[in-house]
Motif scaffolding. Structure first.
Motif, PDB file in Angstrom:
ATOM      1  N   TYR A  70       0.834  -1.196   0.000  1.00 25.04           N
ATOM      2  CA  TYR A  70       0.000   0.000   0.000  1.00 25.04           C
ATOM      3  C   TYR A  70       0.868   1.244   0.000  1.00 25.04           C
ATOM      4  N   TYR A  82      -4.859   5.501   2.020  1.00 21.23           N
ATOM      5  CA  TYR A  82      -4.131   4.278   1.696  1.00 21.23           C
ATOM      6  C   TYR A  82      -4.572   3.806   0.318  1.00 21.23           C
ATOM      7  N   ALA A 120      -3.815   0.862  -2.650  1.00 18.43           N
ATOM      8  CA  ALA A 120      -3.177  -0.410  -2.977  1.00 18.43           C
ATOM      9  C   ALA A 120      -2.283  -0.222  -4.199  1.00 18.43           C
TER      10      ALA A 120
END
Length: 186
Positions: free
Chosen positions: A96, A108, A110
């Protein structure tokens, strides 16, 4: 229990109070000079026909100048206080990106959903907020293009130091390699 490693990859720009003051004085002088030009232009164009309007319009322009200069100083000193984390973007070992905004909020993203990263320099930020004297020529923002259904969503973070090189580093180090290659390269 596995601990998550945390690697800062893009720093945050910081302005000192001295730079904020110097840049604010410069911008206040520019604003005041423009005010004088406007007063003279109004004098030549309009006030010869209606001379009694000169002082009320001039008083309004001077009040607007004082408010604009006060806003410039307040913005510069609030930027100089800073506060938040020293980094703008970090990478967690679990895949992340951590995007830290100026106010302290975090987002956050990915890494496998990031389609691309782009940087743009903040050219006007040098004038507004006292950045003209802070020597942060590479200051700007980084935009992450994140896969979200059929479309790509944009997530951006402002105030990134040396944003072009940081975006290039993120693209080359974290986006080009696959997840398996990323683990082997450490």
């Amino acid at each position: 229990m596995e601990t998550t490693g945390f690697t800062p990859v893009a720093g945050r720009t910081a302005i000192t109070k001295k730079d904020a003051f110097t840049g604010s004085v410069f911008l206040s002088i520019v604003i005041s000079a423009l005010l004088l030009v406007f007063v003279q232009a109004f004098n030549v164009l309009f006030f010869r026909r209606v001379p009694e309007a000169f002082w009320p319009v001039t008083a309004c322009l001077v009040a607007a100048d004082a408010a604009a200069c006060a806003a410039v100083f307040a913005r510069a000193f609030s930027a100089a206080r800073g506060g938040g984390p020293q980094y703008a973007v970090a990478y967690r070992s679990d895949g992340y990106f951590v995007v830290c905004h100026g106010g302290g909020s975090r987002e956050y993203i990915a890494a496998d959903r990031v389609l691309g990263v782009r940087a743009s320099r903040a050219r006007l930020k040098f004038l507004f907020g006292g950045w003209a004297y802070s020597q942060n020529a590479g200051c700007g923002k980084i935009v992450f293009y994140v896969r979200s259904g059929r479309r790509a969503a944009r997530r951006s973070v402002r105030g990134v130091a040396d944003c072009v090189h940081a975006a290039r580093f993120i693209s080359e180090a974290y986006l080009v390699l696959g997840e398996g290659d990323r683990r082997r390269s450490r």
